[in-house]
Write a protein that holds these residues in place. Structure first.
Motif, PDB file in Angstrom:
ATOM      1  N   THR A 126       0.849  -1.189   0.000  1.00  0.00           N
ATOM      2  CA  THR A 126       0.000   0.000   0.000  1.00  0.00           C
ATOM      3  C   THR A 126       0.883   1.237   0.000  1.00  0.00           C
ATOM      4  O   THR A 126       2.009   1.213   0.506  1.00  0.00           O
ATOM      5  CB  THR A 126      -0.925   0.039   1.230  1.00  0.00           C
ATOM      6  N   VAL A 127       0.359   2.305  -0.578  1.00  0.00           N
ATOM      7  CA  VAL A 127       1.103   3.553  -0.655  1.00  0.00           C
ATOM      8  C   VAL A 127       0.118   4.703  -0.479  1.00  0.00           C
ATOM      9  O   VAL A 127      -1.032   4.617  -0.920  1.00  0.00           O
ATOM     10  CB  VAL A 127       1.853   3.663  -2.004  1.00  0.00           C
ATOM     11  N   THR A 128       0.549   5.760   0.195  1.00  0.00           N
ATOM     12  CA  THR A 128      -0.288   6.938   0.406  1.00  0.00           C
ATOM     13  C   THR A 128       0.310   8.120  -0.336  1.00  0.00           C
ATOM     14  O   THR A 128       1.498   8.425  -0.183  1.00  0.00           O
ATOM     15  CB  THR A 128      -0.409   7.274   1.905  1.00  0.00           C
ATOM     16  N   PHE A 129      -0.523   8.773  -1.148  1.00  0.00           N
ATOM     17  CA  PHE A 129      -0.100   9.960  -1.879  1.00  0.00           C
ATOM     18  C   PHE A 129      -0.806  11.182  -1.301  1.00  0.00           C
ATOM     19  O   PHE A 129      -1.995  11.129  -0.972  1.00  0.00           O
ATOM     20  CB  PHE A 129      -0.434   9.835  -3.367  1.00  0.00           C
ATOM     21  N   TYR A 130      -0.072  12.282  -1.220  1.00  0.00           N
ATOM     22  CA  TYR A 130      -0.599  13.529  -0.684  1.00  0.00           C
ATOM     23  C   TYR A 130      -0.712  14.556  -1.811  1.00  0.00           C
ATOM     24  O   TYR A 130      -0.146  14.365  -2.895  1.00  0.00           O
ATOM     25  CB  TYR A 130       0.306  14.034   0.442  1.00  0.00           C
ATOM     26  N   PRO A 131      -1.445  15.644  -1.581  1.00  0.00           N
ATOM     27  CA  PRO A 131      -1.600  16.646  -2.643  1.00  0.00           C
ATOM     28  C   PRO A 131      -0.254  17.180  -3.118  1.00  0.00           C
ATOM     29  O   PRO A 131       0.686  17.340  -2.337  1.00  0.00           O
ATOM     30  CB  PRO A 131      -2.425  17.747  -1.964  1.00  0.00           C
ATOM     31  N   GLY A 132      -0.166  17.464  -4.420  1.00  0.00           N
ATOM     32  CA  GLY A 132       1.059  18.013  -4.978  1.00  0.00           C
ATOM     33  C   GLY A 132       2.131  16.960  -5.171  1.00  0.00           C
ATOM     34  O   GLY A 132       1.855  15.768  -5.271  1.00  0.00           O
ATOM     35  N   GLN A 133       3.383  17.408  -5.205  1.00  0.00           N
ATOM     36  CA  GLN A 133       4.506  16.512  -5.461  1.00  0.00           C
ATOM     37  C   GLN A 133       4.823  15.677  -4.231  1.00  0.00           C
ATOM     38  O   GLN A 133       4.944  16.200  -3.124  1.00  0.00           O
ATOM     39  CB  GLN A 133       5.741  17.319  -5.864  1.00  0.00           C
ATOM     40  N   ASN A 134       4.950  14.375  -4.414  1.00  0.00           N
ATOM     41  CA  ASN A 134       5.259  13.459  -3.322  1.00  0.00           C
ATOM     42  C   ASN A 134       6.724  13.042  -3.370  1.00  0.00           C
ATOM     43  O   ASN A 134       7.406  13.206  -4.385  1.00  0.00           O
ATOM     44  CB  ASN A 134       4.372  12.215  -3.411  1.00  0.00           C
ATOM     45  N   ASP A 135       7.189  12.497  -2.256  1.00  0.00           N
ATOM     46  CA  ASP A 135       8.557  11.987  -2.215  1.00  0.00           C
ATOM     47  C   ASP A 135       8.722  10.873  -3.242  1.00  0.00           C
ATOM     48  O   ASP A 135       7.759  10.177  -3.594  1.00  0.00           O
ATOM     49  CB  ASP A 135       8.890  11.446  -0.819  1.00  0.00           C
ATOM     50  N   ALA A 136       9.944  10.696  -3.699  1.00  0.00           N
ATOM     51  CA  ALA A 136      10.218   9.683  -4.714  1.00  0.00           C
ATOM     52  C   ALA A 136       9.914   8.285  -4.180  1.00  0.00           C
ATOM     53  O   ALA A 136      10.235   7.953  -3.039  1.00  0.00           O
ATOM     54  CB  ALA A 136      11.669   9.768  -5.162  1.00  0.00           C
ATOM     55  N   LEU A 137       9.262   7.479  -5.006  1.00  0.00           N
ATOM     56  CA  LEU A 137       8.991   6.089  -4.654  1.00  0.00           C
ATOM     57  C   LEU A 137      10.232   5.246  -4.902  1.00  0.00           C
ATOM     58  O   LEU A 137      10.980   5.484  -5.841  1.00  0.00           O
ATOM     59  CB  LEU A 137       7.853   5.535  -5.514  1.00  0.00           C
ATOM     60  N   MET A 138      10.428   4.269  -4.065  1.00  0.00           N
ATOM     61  CA  MET A 138      11.507   3.311  -4.270  1.00  0.00           C
ATOM     62  C   MET A 138      10.891   1.914  -4.220  1.00  0.00           C
ATOM     63  O   MET A 138      10.527   1.429  -3.152  1.00  0.00           O
ATOM     64  CB  MET A 138      12.589   3.466  -3.195  1.00  0.00           C
ATOM     65  N   LEU A 139      10.738   1.297  -5.383  1.00  0.00           N
ATOM     66  CA  LEU A 139      10.104  -0.010  -5.471  1.00  0.00           C
ATOM     67  C   LEU A 139      11.167  -1.098  -5.482  1.00  0.00           C
ATOM     68  O   LEU A 139      12.123  -1.034  -6.254  1.00  0.00           O
ATOM     69  CB  LEU A 139       9.257  -0.103  -6.740  1.00  0.00           C
ATOM     70  N   SER A 140      10.988  -2.080  -4.633  1.00  0.00           N
ATOM     71  CA  SER A 140      11.941  -3.189  -4.551  1.00  0.00           C
ATOM     72  C   SER A 140      11.244  -4.480  -4.957  1.00  0.00           C
ATOM     73  O   SER A 140      10.618  -5.141  -4.125  1.00  0.00           O
ATOM     74  CB  SER A 140      12.492  -3.313  -3.125  1.00  0.00           C
ATOM     75  N   PRO A 141      11.310  -4.836  -6.228  1.00  0.00           N
ATOM     76  CA  PRO A 141      10.639  -6.052  -6.690  1.00  0.00           C
ATOM     77  C   PRO A 141      11.270  -7.304  -6.083  1.00  0.00           C
ATOM     78  O   PRO A 141      12.439  -7.318  -5.705  1.00  0.00           O
ATOM     79  CB  PRO A 141      10.853  -6.019  -8.211  1.00  0.00           C
ATOM     80  N   LYS A 142      10.479  -8.355  -6.034  1.00  0.00           N
ATOM     81  CA  LYS A 142      10.993  -9.632  -5.569  1.00  0.00           C
ATOM     82  C   LYS A 142      11.925 -10.214  -6.628  1.00  0.00           C
ATOM     83  O   LYS A 142      11.610 -10.214  -7.811  1.00  0.00           O
ATOM     84  CB  LYS A 142       9.848 -10.613  -5.323  1.00  0.00           C
ATOM     85  N   THR A 143      13.065 -10.691  -6.185  1.00  0.00           N
ATOM     86  CA  THR A 143      13.990 -11.375  -7.086  1.00  0.00           C
ATOM     87  C   THR A 143      14.383 -12.712  -6.470  1.00  0.00           C
ATOM     88  O   THR A 143      14.247 -12.910  -5.254  1.00  0.00           O
ATOM     89  CB  THR A 143      15.255 -10.535  -7.339  1.00  0.00           C
ATOM     90  N   TYR A 144      14.852 -13.598  -7.321  1.00  0.00           N
ATOM     91  CA  TYR A 144      15.256 -14.925  -6.870  1.00  0.00           C
ATOM     92  C   TYR A 144      16.615 -15.254  -7.477  1.00  0.00           C
ATOM     93  O   TYR A 144      17.062 -14.601  -8.427  1.00  0.00           O
ATOM     94  CB  TYR A 144      14.215 -15.969  -7.285  1.00  0.00           C
ATOM     95  N   THR A 145      17.259 -16.252  -6.922  1.00  0.00           N
ATOM     96  CA  THR A 145      18.579 -16.631  -7.420  1.00  0.00           C
ATOM     97  C   THR A 145      18.539 -17.998  -8.083  1.00  0.00           C
ATOM     98  O   THR A 145      17.809 -18.901  -7.649  1.00  0.00           O
ATOM     99  CB  THR A 145      19.613 -16.660  -6.283  1.00  0.00           C
ATOM    100  N   ILE A 146      19.317 -18.101  -9.145  1.00  0.00           N
ATOM    101  CA  ILE A 146      19.593 -19.395  -9.772  1.00  0.00           C
ATOM    102  C   ILE A 146      21.053 -19.711  -9.457  1.00  0.00           C
ATOM    103  O   ILE A 146      21.962 -18.996  -9.895  1.00  0.00           O
ATOM    104  CB  ILE A 146      19.390 -19.352 -11.297  1.00  0.00           C
ATOM    105  N   THR A 147      21.265 -20.726  -8.657  1.00  0.00           N
ATOM    106  CA  THR A 147      22.628 -21.139  -8.315  1.00  0.00           C
ATOM    107  C   THR A 147      22.992 -22.330  -9.190  1.00  0.00           C
ATOM    108  O   THR A 147      22.419 -23.421  -9.046  1.00  0.00           O
ATOM    109  CB  THR A 147      22.743 -21.516  -6.834  1.00  0.00           C
ATOM    110  N   ALA A 148      23.911 -22.104 -10.115  1.00  0.00           N
ATOM    111  CA  ALA A 148      24.306 -23.147 -11.064  1.00  0.00           C
ATOM    112  C   ALA A 148      25.649 -23.748 -10.658  1.00  0.00           C
ATOM    113  O   ALA A 148      26.629 -23.016 -10.454  1.00  0.00           O
ATOM    114  CB  ALA A 148      24.387 -22.578 -12.471  1.00  0.00           C
ATOM    115  N   THR A 149      25.672 -25.072 -10.503  1.00  0.00           N
ATOM    116  CA  THR A 149      26.922 -25.795 -10.279  1.00  0.00           C
ATOM    117  C   THR A 149      27.355 -26.393 -11.620  1.00  0.00           C
ATOM    118  O   THR A 149      26.597 -27.170 -12.224  1.00  0.00           O
ATOM    119  CB  THR A 149      26.736 -26.907  -9.236  1.00  0.00           C
ATOM    120  N   VAL A 150      28.540 -26.024 -12.088  1.00  0.00           N
ATOM    121  CA  VAL A 150      28.981 -26.403 -13.434  1.00  0.00           C
ATOM    122  C   VAL A 150      30.243 -27.266 -13.333  1.00  0.00           C
ATOM    123  O   VAL A 150      31.268 -26.827 -12.781  1.00  0.00           O
ATOM    124  CB  VAL A 150      29.257 -25.156 -14.294  1.00  0.00           C
ATOM    125  N   THR A 151      30.153 -28.489 -13.824  1.00  0.00           N
ATOM    126  CA  THR A 151      31.302 -29.415 -13.814  1.00  0.00           C
ATOM    127  C   THR A 151      31.483 -30.008 -15.204  1.00  0.00           C
ATOM    128  O   THR A 151      30.570 -29.958 -16.050  1.00  0.00           O
ATOM    129  CB  THR A 151      31.078 -30.556 -12.806  1.00  0.00           C
TER     130      THR A 151
END
Length: 494
Positions: free
Chosen positions: A380-405
């Motif tokens: 959830t996010v709250t916006f106020y009248p006029g210019q708001n502070d910059a949003l910082m969105l942190s999407p979900k990320t995942y890791t692929i751990t590859a073992t290579v032999t």
């Protein structure tokens, strides 16, 4: 016109009226259906006029309402009236029979179950009739703390009964008073006095007032005489009507030495509203949820300043979120914003039809969706009248751990692991060091392969909704140099 049809409607429409006993009387069924029709189709002012017309035709005026403090919960499970409302309206209740629509358990505390109220509670007739403002309006973050202070007031905190209820007059108001400062419910000396008497005693001699013990008699006067009607239309700066905006008509009350809400209503689908107030000086406050709006007079009525914002999608190494969309929702409203270059701006907001939309200040649910429509970040996010502070969105990320032999199980040092998104074809890569490569990617479907000097017998397909591991057998890629293509026989298969 037909009481039988009202009974059938109430019993069949459980999603509207709740699970009503089949032996409901026709009179009660008609009451339910009529109340629903009135509240859905008539404004507060229209109801006032209708009430006056009914009184004029019948020659009777029945408008006395008695409310008392037992109707508002202080502890979890309190408030028989709320439980009754929950039953008839089909609201969910827990094992204690408590209406979770109106309040929730904070935590168990010393043989007591403190309750935290909800916005739905503060919007009920009972809360407005007994308490008035919400805890937030009185500077409290918790309804429990607010009610606790009202139960043993030293005069610094008071209730404002009738706050926001237009057309009601207080005929009588009694509270409990104790001459002892800091008196609790366990102390002797509590007596019922009129509110004015209790306040006068406290002002002169100190003592404690329990506002939660209030007994208040209201008289519904309807539109009454000496009232004035004020109507207008609320739009944004682009002339678009705004639906569901709360309009509070406030006046100064010398009893509280502050402004109180005399009347409250909401704008309709066309941004229109009408209020009915006695002759006097008033100020209008416009709100969307808990956010107070910047309002100014316009040629068409009242103009509300929209919210503006610029946001950045926080990205990890080699992660491209430019194909993602930022989505805002509030009821029927929905806005889509492309995250071009990892940036979202209110100036690029569009609706479902692709037409520009403007953000009314308030609270929204948001989600960042990928090319498949899956949400990689939400909240959830709250916006106020006029210019708001910059949003910082942190999407979900995942890791692929590859073992290579190699074929013999020896770790590979060199080469690159590449994960390709099956929907966007965006590639994410990481060099192989000592037989391992860890790649951070957004959620989605991927194929994993090798490059830069190594190949694998086949690609590996993964669906990323959690961290994954994969083992890859690498084969050294041997370059073939053809000096004279014309002399090399080629055979086509397939």
């Amino acid at each position: 016109d037909d009481p039988c049809s009202a009974t059938e409607e109430v019993l069949s429409a459980t999603s509207v009226y709740g699970n009503i006993n089949s032996d409901i009387t026709e009179e009660n069924a008609v009451y339910f259906v009529t109340t629903k029709l009135i509240t859905e189709n008539m404004s507060t002012v229209a109801i006032m006029y209708a009430y006056d017309e009914v009184c004029a035709i019948s020659g009777e005026r029945i408008g006395l309402y008695l409310v008392d403090g037992s109707m508002v919960p202080l502890a979890y499970g309190d408030g028989d009236s709320l439980s009754t409302m929950a039953y008839f309206a089909g609201y969910s209740t827990d094992s204690y029979g408590a209406a979770t629509q109106f309040y929730s358990l904070i935590t168990y505390y010393s043989n007591y179950y403190p309750a935290m109220g909800t916005d739905a509670l503060y919007d009920t007739f009972m809360w407005k009739a007994l308490i008035g403002p919400s805890p937030e309006e009185m500077g409290y973050s918790s309804s429990f703390n607010y009610l606790y202070d009202l139960a043993s007031s030293n005069g610094t905190v008071k209730t404002m009964p009738g706050y926001g209820l237009a057309g009601y007059d207080i005929e009588g108001w009694y509270v409990k008073y104790n001459a002892k400062a800091g008196a609790t419910s366990e102390d002797d000396g509590w007596v019922y006095l009129t509110h004015d008497e209790a306040v006068s005693n406290q002002s002169k001699n100190g003592g404690t007032i329990n506002y939660l013990s209030s007994i208040i008699l209201y008289n519904y006067v309807g539109a009454g005489y000496g009232f004035n009607t004020y109507s207008s239309t609320v739009t944004n700066e682009h002339g678009e009507p705004l639906k569901g905006i709360t309009v509070q008509i406030r006046s100064f009350d010398s009893n509280y030495e502050s402004t109180t809400v005399y009347s409250e209503t909401k704008t309709d689908a066309n941004g229109n509203f009408t209020v009915r107030v006695p002759t006097g000086d008033y100020m209008a406050i416009f709100k969307n949820g808990n956010v107070t709006l910047n309002a100014s007079a316009s040629l068409t009525g009242v103009e509300i300043e929209s919210a503006k914002f610029l946001g950045k999608v926080l990205v990890g190494d080699n992660i491209d979120f430019s194909s993602y969309k930022y989505v805002l929702e509030d009821g029927d409203f929905k806005a889509y914003i492309d995250s071009a270059l990892g940036v979202v701006s209110s100036e690029n907001a569009v609706g479902k039809d692709g037409e520009p939309v403007y953000i009314t200040p308030g609270q929204y649910s948001y989600s960042l969706i990928d090319a498949t429509g899956a949400a990689v970040s939400s909240g959830t996010v709250t916006f106020y009248p006029g210019q708001n502070d910059a949003l910082m969105l942190s999407p979900k990320t995942y890791t692929i751990t590859a073992t290579v032999t190699d074929y013999f199980g020896n770790n590979i040092d060199g080469g690159t692991v590449i994960a390709t998104n099956s929907d966007t074809y965006i590639e994410y890569s990481m060099p192989i060091e000592d037989g391992k490569a860890v790649i951070t990617v957004p959620s989605g479907s991927y194929t994993v392969a090798l490059a830069d000097g190594y190949v694998c017998a086949s690609t590996t397909s993964l669906i990323l909704n959690t961290n994954r591991t994969v083992s890859i057998t690498a084969y050294e890629a041997i370059p073939v140099v053809i000096n004279n293509p014309a002399d090399v026989p080629l055979t086509a298969y397939g």
